[in-house]
Enzyme design. Structure first.
Site, short mmCIF file in Angstrom:
data_model
loop_
_atom_site.label_atom_id
_atom_site.label_comp_id
_atom_site.label_asym_id
_atom_site.label_seq_id
_atom_site.Cartn_x
_atom_site.Cartn_y
_atom_site.Cartn_z
N ASP A 204 125.01 48.69 68.69
CA ASP A 204 123.71 48.92 69.31
C ASP A 204 123.12 50.19 68.72
OD1 ASP A 204 121.51 48.91 71.31
OD2 ASP A 204 122.78 47.43 72.32
N HIS A 277 117.97 46.62 68.20
CA HIS A 277 119.13 47.37 68.67
C HIS A 277 120.04 47.74 67.49
CE1 HIS A 277 118.37 47.42 72.94
NE2 HIS A 277 118.11 46.13 72.94
N GLU A 340 115.16 42.06 72.56
CA GLU A 340 114.40 43.30 72.56
C GLU A 340 114.19 43.90 71.16
OE1 GLU A 340 115.50 45.08 76.92
OE2 GLU A 340 116.96 45.48 75.35
C1 ACM Z 1 119.84 42.63 77.42
O1 ACM Z 1 120.13 43.01 78.56
N1 ACM Z 1 119.04 43.36 76.66
C2 ACM Z 1 120.36 41.41 76.87
#
Ligand code: ACM
Ligand code: ZN
Length: 781
Positions: A204, A277, A340
């Site tokens: 991440d 991410h 995201e």
């Molecule tokens: C997430 O909680 N961004 C998958």
């Protein structure tokens, strides 16, 4: 002591989840009822009479096929109890017998304890689950007493198999790193609960945690960040600890964990995030981003604009990384993230824009779809399948992808209708990083409110799916994101007991009668907590706490007290008067001589739960400001969002303020983008001269107080007053007060119009999305 008499209960009652036999026990320390409790609840459990006693030297018969399970179980009994196994060839001599039974389903087992212990299964998995149930029947007090000479098992027949094929837990090791030993314990706990998938979130923005031989900078550089945000993201100003933080798993560590999990029939599914991410990876290899510029490993939480650029060298990098990952993990699935990913960089990147033209892609969502499909094609060619978060639906789903639905269940519904498999992890029921209780002293969490009962009540199959589509719902999993979880103790606190409830959902199946089944679950959970004490699991215990609520009946206002488990006594006092035993809801309006606070009568209710005469759980206190709307009726033009509606519309006028630090409790109501109209109707014309309410600002989590609101007051004579109140505050809690010039009028009805803040502006978390409105009590004086 009375001779044991056990009521035999019918299979039907057990199937209905009505396991509630009464019993006497031959020793005060052996609770027969508790001794038959298994979590997750088996499909069928029938109790027999009395006990089977197992001696220190166990004569054991099994077959070669179960070799791994034979050694798992004999090691367990040796290590925990100091018991020895001696093998025998004869069924009649065996005290423990493991047998193959081809009639059982893949993960099913049959466990009987009578004159001996027999576990039958068709597969090693099935046998392993039988062993887990047997271990749970082992009286837990023995697990810490190595010196026992024998143990007693209740006589039972258990016939069991799981409801869902995918039963999982996730763990984010990027935001905080957890050592190999802890990961193994976590896997042990999953195994205890018959879970079969461990979703390991390895990469991440805040750290890359897996060694990749071809790209050493991923662990040299991307596994460390300069410092870490302390406190909550919403704190102003944000504070950092100034300490370098990092860690990663070597490929040897990974192999060790995968093997450990495999012996416990748990598949480890690695997650390598893309295209978003990925700021840590771009820190190590800036050429993977669109700008080519150096970026730091992120030191705080959120969504970042640095994402992988879909160019040839990025795909080469990812294919090489995924080839190493695929070689380490036997899992059929590789999770590629997909959530995201802001499109800001892609929009201003010449390469990205040219690529879109070349491929005929209409927008950046289709470019994301192209990205994921390219990766899928590669992984499919190596015999793997992909799982992605539900954003991978945007711009078109890759042909063979499985969708992990987290933003509610819409992603799952859409994917299943298109014929794709789905795994359910909606924030509403699966995010164990959310608060599980509303107390101010709960450890700081990301937000939200997900109490145990809500997890237990989860149905992974969305009602919108027909039976054929529903077959695509493989199961569900609990997610543990670790932004606010830095220690293993805290992680266990967040995971337990919610993980037990999730295990029951996915193994035993969703409840059809929440109240009854939840009571039954708590009856099993209470003794299971003592088992977790022995296992040194730092679980959260909210079973012995009090809950209070204001309820209204026929324009009268009552207060109720309750505690989740049965057989407890509740004692309470009001305004520090005499302590009383609670028997039924008491009338608040009938209470005398209240203290005046802000001119509003105030009642302070204190309470405590008692178990066998001893105080248990936490001290309870609740304050009711008995303002003029508390006994009124309330209506609202839209329902609050299901995730933030715990107290319902009544929470707007129940006299109880919401938390000053949390918006996920049962007093705050959350609305996503709606303009609100709250109508308060008084039982009789009432003089009012002030209206106040509170809004929650937490811009990092998309919460914005409105810019203004309006009160429309209908007077007894029919005329209408309208008054606007401006808000200009970026305090976390905005108290907005409207003074009225209506002292001499009587009011019949009051309407509050509260427009949404609107769209989140550029440069803020969630830019371009609708802002949330969170509102607390509407106080009328
Ligand atoms: C997430 O909680 N961004 C998958
Ligand atoms: Zn680009």
């Amino acid at each position: 002591m009375a001779k044991k008499t056990f009521r035999k209960i019918s299979l039907l009652l057990v199937l209905l989840g009505l396991l509630s036999i009464t019993s006497c026990s031959d020793t005060s320390s052996f609770d027969y009822v508790a001794s038959t409790h298994i979590i997750p609840a088996p499909k069928q459990l029938v109790t027999g009479e009395g006990f089977f006693t197992l001696d220190k030297n166990i004569s054991f018969k099994s077959i070669e096929y179960f070799g791994s399970e034979n050694s798992y179980f004999s090691n367990y009994m040796q290590q925990k109890l100091g018991f020895n196994f001696e093998t025998t060839n004869r069924d009649d001599k065996a005290q423990i017998l493991f047998k193959r039974n081809n009639n059982l389903v893949e993960e099913g087992y049959l466990l009987s304890i009578d004159q001996k212990i027999t576990i039958e299964a068709n597969t090693q998995k099935g046998l392993f689950y039988g062993i887990q149930s047997l271990i749970q029947l082992l009286p837990f007090e023995h697990l810490q007493a190595l010196k026992v000479k024998s143990v007693k098992f209740p006589r039972v027949i258990v016939k069991d198999e799981p409801k869902f094929k995918y039963r999982g837990m996730h763990l984010d090791v990027s935001r905080h790193f957890f050592p190999v030993e802890f990961i193994k314990e976590y896997i042990d706990h999953l195994a205890m609960l018959k879970m079969n998938n461990f979703h390991w979130h390895l990469t991440d923005d805040q750290g890359w945690r897996i060694e990749i031989k071809q790209y050493p900078e991923l662990t040299n550089k991307a596994a460390n960040r300069q410092e870490t945000l302390i406190g909550h993201y919403n704190d102003s100003p944000q504070e950092f600890d100034g300490k370098r933080y990092g860690g990663f798993y070597t490929q040897e560590d990974v192999k060790e964990i995968v093997a450990y999990a495999s012996q416990r029939h748990i598949t480890v599914i690695p997650e390598i995030e893309m295209p978003g991410h990925t700021q840590a990876a771009i820190h190590a290899y800036p050429e993977l981003g669109c700008t080519g510029l150096q970026v730091p490993v992120a030191t705080k939480w959120g969504v970042f604009e640095e994402v992988f650029c879909p160019k040839e060298e990025t795909f080469t990098f990812l294919k090489n990384v995924l080839d190493e990952v695929a070689a380490l993990f036997p899992s059929e699935y590789i999770h590629i993230g997909g959530d995201e990913a802001p499109k800001t960089r892609w929009k201003s990147c010449a390469h990205c824009q040219n690529l879109m033209k070349d491929k005929g892609l209409k927008n950046e969502e289709e470019l994301q779809s192209h990205f994921i499909t390219t990766i899928e094609k590669h992984l499919n060619s190596t015999g793997k399948k992909i799982i992605g978060w539900d954003e991978i639906l945007e711009g078109g789903l890759a042909p063979n992808a499985t969708v992990m639905s987290w933003r509610g269940s819409n992603g799952a519904i859409e994917a299943a209708k298109e014929g794709h498999d789905v795994i359910m992890t909606p924030t509403s029921h699966s995010y164990f990083d959310y608060y599980q209780a509303t107390y101010e002293d709960e450890p700081t969490a990301i937000g939200g409110y997900l109490p145990l009962k809500k997890v237990f009540g989860f149905n992974p199959v969305p009602a919108e799916l027909n039976p054929e589509e529903a077959k695509h719902v493989l199961g569900a999993q609990g997610n543990i994101w670790t932004e606010y979880i830095s220690t293993s103790d805290q992680l266990e606190y967040m995971a337990f007991p919610r993980m037990l409830a999730m295990a029951e959902v996915v193994w035993s199946g969703p409840t059809k009668n929440l109240e009854e089944d939840y009571d039954n679950f708590l009856e099993r959970l209470e003794p299971f907590m003592e088992r977790m004490d022995v296992l040194d699991i730092n679980y959260a215990n909210h079973l012995f706490n009090l809950e209070g609520a204001v309820v209204k009946e026929n324009n009268e206002v009552f207060y109720t007290l309750s505690t989740p488990t049965k057989g407890k006594e509740i004692r309470y006092s009001v305004n520090d008067k005499k302590k009383l035993k609670y028997v039924k809801p008491f009338k608040i309006s009938a209470l005398t001589s209240p203290e005046a606070a802000k001119g509003i009568p105030q009642y302070v209710i204190n309470g405590q739960v008692y178990k066998k005469g001893a105080a248990v759980g936490r001290k309870f206190s609740d304050t009711i400001d008995y303002h003029k709307a508390v006994n009124a009726q309330v209506a609202i033009n839209v329902e609050p969002h299901p995730a933030y509606s715990a107290g319902g519309k009544e929470a707007l006028i129940n006299g109880v303020n919401g938390s000053n630090t949390r918006f996920g409790d049962k007093e705050w109501l959350g609305f996503w983008g709606d303009d609100l109209e709250i109508t308060i109707t008084f039982p009789e014309p009432t003089k009012i001269n002030k209206i106040s309410t509170r809004f929650y600002n937490a811009n990092g989590q998309w919460l914005y107080a409105p810019n203004n609101w309006r009160a429309i007051i209908t007077l007894e004579n029919g005329s209408i007053l309208s008054n606007k109140q401006m808000i200009n505050s970026d305090e976390q809690i905005v108290l907005s007060e409207m003074k009225l010039d209506t002292k001499s009028y009587l009011t019949k009805q009051l309407v509050l119009r509260i427009p949404s803040y609107g769209i989140i502006p550029d440069g803020y978390q969630g830019a371009g999305n609708k802002a949330w409105t969170f509102i607390d009590e509407v106080i009328v004086e």
